[in-house]
Design a protein around this motif. Structure first.
Motif, PDB file in Angstrom:
ATOM      1  N   ALA A   1      38.651  44.516  45.832  1.00  0.00           N
ATOM      2  CA  ALA A   1      40.703  44.611  44.774  1.00  0.00           C
ATOM      3  C   ALA A   1      39.683  44.898  43.189  1.00  0.00           C
ATOM      4  CB  ALA A   1      41.507  43.428  45.163  1.00  0.00           C
ATOM      5  N   VAL A   2      38.551  43.709  42.617  1.00  0.00           N
ATOM      6  CA  VAL A   2      38.296  43.623  41.452  1.00  0.00           C
ATOM      7  C   VAL A   2      37.393  44.939  40.781  1.00  0.00           C
ATOM      8  CG1 VAL A   2      37.291  42.024  39.828  1.00  0.00           C
ATOM      9  CG2 VAL A   2      38.691  41.497  41.157  1.00  0.00           C
TER      10      VAL A   2
ATOM     11  N   LYS B   1      36.185  50.186  40.989  1.00  0.00           N
ATOM     12  CA  LYS B   1      36.238  51.151  40.180  1.00  0.00           C
ATOM     13  C   LYS B   1      34.544  50.834  39.584  1.00  0.00           C
ATOM     14  CE  LYS B   1      41.012  51.099  39.150  1.00  0.00           C
ATOM     15  NZ  LYS B   1      42.097  50.282  39.229  1.00  0.00           N
TER      16      LYS B   1
ATOM     17  N   ILE C   1      29.537  49.586  28.677  1.00  0.00           N
ATOM     18  CA  ILE C   1      28.696  49.437  27.392  1.00  0.00           C
ATOM     19  C   ILE C   1      28.543  48.453  27.045  1.00  0.00           C
ATOM     20  CG2 ILE C   1      29.583  50.249  25.072  1.00  0.00           C
ATOM     21  CD1 ILE C   1      30.719  52.823  26.229  1.00  0.00           C
TER      22      ILE C   1
ATOM     23  N   SER D   1      38.786  35.550  39.836  1.00  0.00           N
ATOM     24  CA  SER D   1      39.893  36.791  39.935  1.00  0.00           C
ATOM     25  C   SER D   1      39.732  36.730  38.036  1.00  0.00           C
ATOM     26  CB  SER D   1      40.425  36.346  40.558  1.00  0.00           C
ATOM     27  OG  SER D   1      41.727  34.993  39.729  1.00  0.00           O
TER      28      SER D   1
ATOM     29  N   THR E   1      33.827  41.494  29.451  1.00  0.00           N
ATOM     30  CA  THR E   1      33.987  41.952  28.472  1.00  0.00           C
ATOM     31  C   THR E   1      33.941  43.491  29.369  1.00  0.00           C
ATOM     32  OG1 THR E   1      31.715  42.085  27.887  1.00  0.00           O
ATOM     33  CG2 THR E   1      33.348  40.555  26.847  1.00  0.00           C
ATOM     34  N   GLY E   2      34.058  44.727  28.490  1.00  0.00           N
ATOM     35  CA  GLY E   2      33.858  45.985  29.339  1.00  0.00           C
ATOM     36  C   GLY E   2      35.432  46.649  29.828  1.00  0.00           C
ATOM     37  N   TYR E   3      35.716  46.722  30.820  1.00  0.00           N
ATOM     38  CA  TYR E   3      36.386  47.967  30.967  1.00  0.00           C
ATOM     39  C   TYR E   3      37.726  47.444  31.499  1.00  0.00           C
ATOM     40  CZ  TYR E   3      33.633  51.352  29.205  1.00  0.00           C
ATOM     41  OH  TYR E   3      33.202  52.398  28.178  1.00  0.00           O
ATOM     42  N   TRP E   4      39.182  47.447  31.088  1.00  0.00           N
ATOM     43  CA  TRP E   4      40.102  47.055  31.765  1.00  0.00           C
ATOM     44  C   TRP E   4      40.166  47.496  33.469  1.00  0.00           C
ATOM     45  CZ3 TRP E   4      44.097  49.769  32.653  1.00  0.00           C
ATOM     46  CH2 TRP E   4      43.963  50.896  31.806  1.00  0.00           C
ATOM     47  N   GLN E   5      39.642  49.185  32.847  1.00  0.00           N
ATOM     48  CA  GLN E   5      39.730  49.978  34.028  1.00  0.00           C
ATOM     49  C   GLN E   5      38.943  49.965  35.310  1.00  0.00           C
ATOM     50  OE1 GLN E   5      41.267  53.775  32.931  1.00  0.00           O
ATOM     51  NE2 GLN E   5      43.215  53.844  34.165  1.00  0.00           N
ATOM     52  N   GLY E   6      37.847  49.612  34.471  1.00  0.00           N
ATOM     53  CA  GLY E   6      36.134  49.748  35.626  1.00  0.00           C
ATOM     54  C   GLY E   6      35.588  48.483  35.533  1.00  0.00           C
TER      55      GLY E   6
ATOM     56  N   LYS F   1      32.919  45.605  34.565  1.00  0.00           N
ATOM     57  CA  LYS F   1      33.384  44.927  33.774  1.00  0.00           C
ATOM     58  C   LYS F   1      32.289  43.876  33.501  1.00  0.00           C
ATOM     59  CE  LYS F   1      37.920  44.268  35.223  1.00  0.00           C
ATOM     60  NZ  LYS F   1      38.278  45.637  35.352  1.00  0.00           N
TER      61      LYS F   1
END
Lengths: 229, 314
Positions: A38-39, A42, A47, A154, A161-166, A168
């Protein structure tokens, strides 16, 4: 309960050996995004994780980047020294080596070899006897700090850090908490905001540089930054 | 009775003035003259000035007009700061409403977020503007805005007697700031971010008085951002350099979050107290926090319904 049953249970308990699964089996599997679909649904380039990539190679799974454990310089692998030193199971204050380590982590009840494996210092030792590499130290911490471990997995506890949508980047527990003294270290705060009455003047910067203009308690503001004077 | 068609505009406030200086002209003549003057003025101006006067509201711009606007901004900033910048107008993604959570049991009041925000969002260094304000509060009193102190400056934080409550824009679901704006220069985007069109803002500061969180800030002076510290990754409704005389506020780092990244304050927080994500995704961190933790919002009684939540992780 008959005495025979009790005896049988005792025998089972006494005879039970620590299970040390070989590298690569389920218990020692590297923590991968597949464990938390789930986490980590994607995947994409990350970066800000350059220089990370210390996670051990898993069975084809894409590992989420975690920086290497923050060892002191030249301390790892431990067995370079400990390989030739017989393990001393006696509880004592360390003097010859590791004198800089001050155990401030439930020190009344525990000491080095509760977490570090006596035979294989390059690994940590769970309560079950299973060995885990330093890159998976969160499993060791999670034995006692179960709620923090659950929250960390979770993303509620700890820093991502990184992407909330991708993808991390996680941090290991030990990146923020010194395992021997886990309380988060105090920091010096960055400078306070300039008080509204000084905002317009050219000496605002000078005032800020000299430690902030005025510290009298009666001019406390309630959070509104309106410089309306 | 004067003929209504020759109803005159007289210069001067009193009858006496009118007698002394009896310059009169009809309304039609006056409006024609004003129109001619404006047209003449605009015709004589550079294209940039003409554009600034004829600028439409951001939401009324067609895609080509947005592109043209971005192009002019690129040129303008390249000239002013001597560096190449990238101004985006990336729209909201469907199915995304941003939410934020802050763990009060972790925050140590170190103000790293304040300065990361200043740098990321090109806030004026002098006069100083900071979108995040960290309030120091007494543990004995609990959350008490009257007794809060934003100017604390001890050697080390956290102080054992205090806790810290950072406040920025709460990104309300029913924002009062957008309601009171007389020109519609501020509005809520589909992904929940309250933004400002800096070209449309007239600087009346009604929104600042309507905001119960003190989250909006006014550019009293010409904002000063050192060219060397300019963040070239910009959004037209976010961190692009602001002119003097407009209001600005936190946009959840719109230039970052619309591209999928975390806001700068989340990235910098040394204790991991700041959490961000999509409220509509049940597996996101923010959705988990809302399900599993004790969560509250500031000044809930005002029914502003913030999307900025505070919680206790332990």
């Amino acid at each position: 309960m008959s005495a025979v049953t009790v005896l049988a249970i005792l025998v089972v308990i006494v005879r039970a050996k620590p299970v040390i699964p070989p590298e690569g089996t389920a218990a020692n599997k590297a923590f991968s995004p597949a464990d938390f679909p789930a986490v980590f649904a994607k995947e994409e380039g990350l970066i800000g994780a350059a220089g990370a990539g210390a996670a051990p190679p898993g069975a084809g799974a894409v590992l989420f980047p975690v920086p290497a454990p923050p060892f002191s310089e030249g301390v790892f692998p431990c067995m370079e020294c400990h390989g030739s030193i017989p393990a001393n199971g006696e509880r004592r204050v360390l003097e010859a080596m590791h004198g800089d380590i001050v155990l401030h982590h439930d020190e009344e009840h525990r000491w080095c070899l509760d977490c570090h494996d006596a035979e294989d210092r390059d690994h940590l030792r769970l309560a079950s006897g299973a060995l885990v590499p330093f890159t998976e130290s969160y499993r060791l911490c999670g034995q006692c700090h179960g709620t923090q471990y659950r929250d960390w997995r979770s993303g509620i506890h700890g820093k991502r850090t990184g992407y909330w949508q991708g993808s991390k980047r996680y941090l290991l527990c030990v990146h923020c908490h010194n395992p021997h003294s886990p309380r988060f270290a105090s920091l010096q705060p960055l400078p306070p905001p300039v008080r509204p009455q000084f905002l317009r003047s050219e000496d605002a910067l000078a005032a800020a540089a000299s430690g902030g203009p005025g510290t009298d308690a009666d001019t406390k503001e309630n959070g509104d930054a309106g410089p309306a004077h | 009775m004067p003929d209504p068609r020759t109803d005159a505009i007289t210069c001067g406030d009193t009858e006496d003035d009118a007698k002394v200086d009896p310059v009169t002209l009809s309304r039609r003549d006056f409006l024609t003259a004003v129109g001619m003057a404006a047209a003449g003025f605009l015709a004589g101006c550079s294209p940039e000035v003409r554009e600034a006067y004829l600028q439409k509201h951001f939401l009324e711009l067609s895609p080509p007009e947005v592109e043209a606007r971005l192009g002019r901004l690129h040129a303008d900033y390249a000239k002013r700061f001597g560096t190449q910048v990238q101004v985006s107008a990336l729209p909201a993604q469907p199915g995304v409403v941003f939410g934020y959570a802050l763990d009060l049991s972790r925050c140590i009041g170190c103000r790293r977020c304040v300065y990361a925000c200043v740098k990321e969002n090109n806030q004026s260094r002098n006069p100083q503007i900071q979108w995040i304000r960290v309030l120091e509060m007494e543990k004995k009193k609990g959350i008490d805005f009257e007794a809060a102190n934003p100017y604390y400056n001890p050697e080390q934080v956290p102080d054992p007697e205090h806790f810290y409550l950072p406040v920025a824009c709460q990104q309300c679901r029913t924002p009062q700031c957008t309601r009171v704006c007389p020109v519609g220069a501020t509005w809520q985007e589909p992904d929940g971010i309250v933004v400002i069109d800096y070209d449309w803002c007239i600087g009346c500061r009604c929104c600042m008085s309507a905001c119960p969180y003190g989250a909006r800030h006014f550019n009293w002076g010409e904002p000063e951002v050192p060219a060397a510290e300019l963040n070239p990754n910009m959004h037209v409704l976010g961190n692009r350099p602001r002119p003097r005389g407009v209001v600005e506020k936190c946009t959840f780092c719109i230039q970052r979050v619309r591209a999928g990244r975390y806001p700068a304050c989340v990235e910098i927080c040394p204790v991991g107290a700041r959490k961000f994500g999509n409220l509509l995704d049940p597996e996101s961190e923010i959705a988990r926090i809302l399900r599993e933790k004790r969560v509250f919002v500031l000044k809930a009684e005002l029914k502003t319904e913030p999307k900025f939540y505070y919680f206790y992780g332990i």
